[in-house]
Design a protein around this motif. Structure first.
Motif, mmCIF file in Angstrom:
data_model
loop_
_atom_site.group_PDB
_atom_site.id
_atom_site.type_symbol
_atom_site.label_atom_id
_atom_site.label_comp_id
_atom_site.label_asym_id
_atom_site.label_seq_id
_atom_site.Cartn_x
_atom_site.Cartn_y
_atom_site.Cartn_z
ATOM 1 N N THR A 104 5.131 1.627 15.379
ATOM 2 C CA THR A 104 4.970 0.725 14.348
ATOM 3 C C THR A 104 4.216 1.283 13.139
ATOM 4 O OG1 THR A 104 2.736 0.353 15.710
ATOM 5 C CG2 THR A 104 4.443 -1.262 16.013
ATOM 6 N N ASP A 105 3.574 2.517 13.307
ATOM 7 C CA ASP A 105 3.010 3.006 12.013
ATOM 8 C C ASP A 105 3.497 4.267 11.844
ATOM 9 O OD1 ASP A 105 1.896 4.273 14.191
ATOM 10 O OD2 ASP A 105 -0.387 4.240 13.404
ATOM 11 N N SER A 106 4.626 4.540 12.370
ATOM 12 C CA SER A 106 5.160 6.015 12.165
ATOM 13 C C SER A 106 5.745 6.309 10.873
ATOM 14 C CB SER A 106 6.023 6.400 13.363
ATOM 15 O OG SER A 106 6.216 7.759 13.214
ATOM 16 N N VAL A 107 6.493 7.353 10.727
ATOM 17 C CA VAL A 107 7.215 7.816 9.543
ATOM 18 C C VAL A 107 8.732 8.414 10.055
ATOM 19 C CG1 VAL A 107 5.158 8.407 8.429
ATOM 20 C CG2 VAL A 107 6.433 10.242 9.669
ATOM 21 N N LEU A 108 9.505 8.470 9.042
ATOM 22 C CA LEU A 108 10.699 8.736 9.090
ATOM 23 C C LEU A 108 10.711 10.437 8.617
ATOM 24 C CD1 LEU A 108 12.989 6.495 7.197
ATOM 25 C CD2 LEU A 108 12.406 6.518 9.592
ATOM 26 N N GLN A 174 17.337 3.346 6.232
ATOM 27 C CA GLN A 174 16.306 3.694 5.692
ATOM 28 C C GLN A 174 15.652 2.761 4.599
ATOM 29 O OE1 GLN A 174 16.377 8.136 4.591
ATOM 30 N NE2 GLN A 174 18.138 8.101 5.697
ATOM 31 N N ILE A 175 16.341 2.331 3.797
ATOM 32 C CA ILE A 175 15.964 1.255 2.768
ATOM 33 C C ILE A 175 15.463 0.209 3.544
ATOM 34 C CG2 ILE A 175 16.602 0.060 0.969
ATOM 35 C CD1 ILE A 175 18.404 2.321 -0.094
ATOM 36 N N GLN A 176 16.040 -0.302 4.470
ATOM 37 C CA GLN A 176 15.802 -1.669 5.083
ATOM 38 C C GLN A 176 14.507 -1.306 5.948
ATOM 39 O OE1 GLN A 176 16.940 -4.689 4.315
ATOM 40 N NE2 GLN A 176 18.006 -3.520 2.862
ATOM 41 N N TRP A 177 14.346 -0.187 6.599
ATOM 42 C CA TRP A 177 13.296 0.174 7.092
ATOM 43 C C TRP A 177 11.877 0.123 6.215
ATOM 44 C CZ3 TRP A 177 9.645 4.230 6.571
ATOM 45 C CH2 TRP A 177 8.823 4.735 7.583
ATOM 46 N N LYS A 180 10.923 -3.478 5.320
ATOM 47 C CA LYS A 180 10.228 -4.066 6.480
ATOM 48 C C LYS A 180 8.713 -3.691 6.689
ATOM 49 C CE LYS A 180 11.060 -5.506 11.267
ATOM 50 N NZ LYS A 180 11.714 -5.303 12.428
ATOM 51 N N LYS A 181 8.641 -2.254 6.803
ATOM 52 C CA LYS A 181 7.548 -1.621 6.909
ATOM 53 C C LYS A 181 6.573 -1.959 5.896
ATOM 54 C CE LYS A 181 5.349 3.088 7.426
ATOM 55 N NZ LYS A 181 4.838 2.709 8.757
ATOM 56 N N PHE A 220 9.384 9.474 -1.454
ATOM 57 C CA PHE A 220 10.692 9.312 -0.376
ATOM 58 C C PHE A 220 10.405 8.200 0.338
ATOM 59 C CE2 PHE A 220 11.051 14.096 -0.405
ATOM 60 C CZ PHE A 220 11.770 14.234 -1.634
ATOM 61 N N VAL A 221 11.488 7.490 1.061
ATOM 62 C CA VAL A 221 10.965 6.312 1.732
ATOM 63 C C VAL A 221 10.033 6.490 2.910
ATOM 64 C CG1 VAL A 221 13.246 5.090 1.264
ATOM 65 C CG2 VAL A 221 13.161 6.627 3.428
#
Length: 291
Positions: A104-108, A174-177, A180-181, A220-221
């Motif tokens: 829930t709080d991680s990154v790509l 990635q953009i939708q992520w 939402k995040k 970056f996203v």
């Protein structure tokens, strides 16, 4: 840096398991020294670990010890800069937790870095596991914090990293992520694909000229910041990537906005020569003056 041509923004590394003789370098020497320490750690703790030998393009040597619980789905070649969504915990060999992130709080994470996180996360999540994979890795300091560790971590510390690969995301995912995040609302999408969400709205007039004074930060996203102009800079908009210029032209004096640029209106399939290829970008903008 957001001009149509730009300087390099981050360092990345591509590692391979192809067998070769390592070059005689400080990186290789440190890797071999730390390999002995990891050997002893594995033996003394009764761990079942597989020694992985990796090299970068220059022939530098990187020893890694993998303990895969679940490999996940088939690992295929990464195309168009797919991102990996991971949960992870980073520890020292003394079992001190340095950083932990849940789903829930991680990154790509990207295959070649570009995350502002240790490169060991990229290596573990993209080389050894697929979606759904879980594993623990012992990594040398050259894939960890190296000579710039956070507080409480020793210089050139060997690290133990637990990784779970939650998902693998295309550019649009990635953009939708990101949306939402970050709980973005009132996101408008233009015909070019630009997405913009205004956080402060005014009633001033839109830009009619060719220049503007803008305060901004570029990301970056996954949140990695690659550039920041905190005092504002006067710009000739035609000199900047199309998505950035389009976003500024949609703003009124005093407004703030978050603009999301698909790579086709950023640096595209070649990354402008130095940026990651197919990388969507996020800009946090404030229009100070619409000259």
């Amino acid at each position: 840096m957001i001009r149509k041509s730009l300087l390099a923004v981050v360092a990345a590394v591509g590692l391979t398991s192809c067998l070769k003789d390592p070059v005689d370098s400080e990186t290789t020497m440190l890797g071999k020294e730390q390999e002995k320490i990891m050997d002893e750690y594995v033996a003394s703790n009764g761990l079942t670990a597989k020694k992985e030998v990796l090299y970068d393009a220059n022939g530098n040597y990187f020893p890694i010890y993998s303990m895969i619980e679940t490999k996940g789905d088939t690992i295929n070649k990464f195309t168009n800069n797919e991102a990996v969504w991971v949960a992870y915990t980073i520890r020292t060999l003394e079992n001190r937790v340095v950083e932990t992130k849940a789903a829930t709080d991680s990154v790509l994470i990207y295959e070649n870095g570009y995350s502002g996180k240790i490169l060991g996360l990229s290596v573990g999540s993209t080389i050894f596991m697929g979606k759904g994979g879980k594993g623990r890795f012992l990594i040398p300091s050259t894939l960890g914090y190296g000579t710039n560790p956070p507080g409480g971590v020793e210089y050139n510390a060997i690290l133990m990293v637990d990784i779970e690969v939650i998902d693998r995301l295309s550019e649009s995912q990635q953009i939708q992520w990101y949306i939402k995040k970050n709980k973005l609302t009132n996101v408008e999408t233009t015909s070019s694909g630009l997405m913009i969400s205004k956080t402060v709205v005014t009633t001033d007039s839109l830009i009619t000229g060719t220049t503007a004074t803008v305060k901004f930060s570029g990301h970056f996203v996954n949140g990695f910041e690659f550039q920041k102009e905190s005092t504002g800079t006067n710009m000739v908009l035609s000199q900047y990537i199309s998505g950035f210029s389009e976003a500024v032209k949609l703003m009124r004096k005093g407004e703030k906005a978050i603009a999301i640029l698909p790579s086709k209106i950023a640096y595209g399939e070649n990354g402008g020569g130095t940026m990651p290829v197919f990388m969507p970008l996020v800009f946090k903008l404030e229009l100070l003056d619409n000259n």
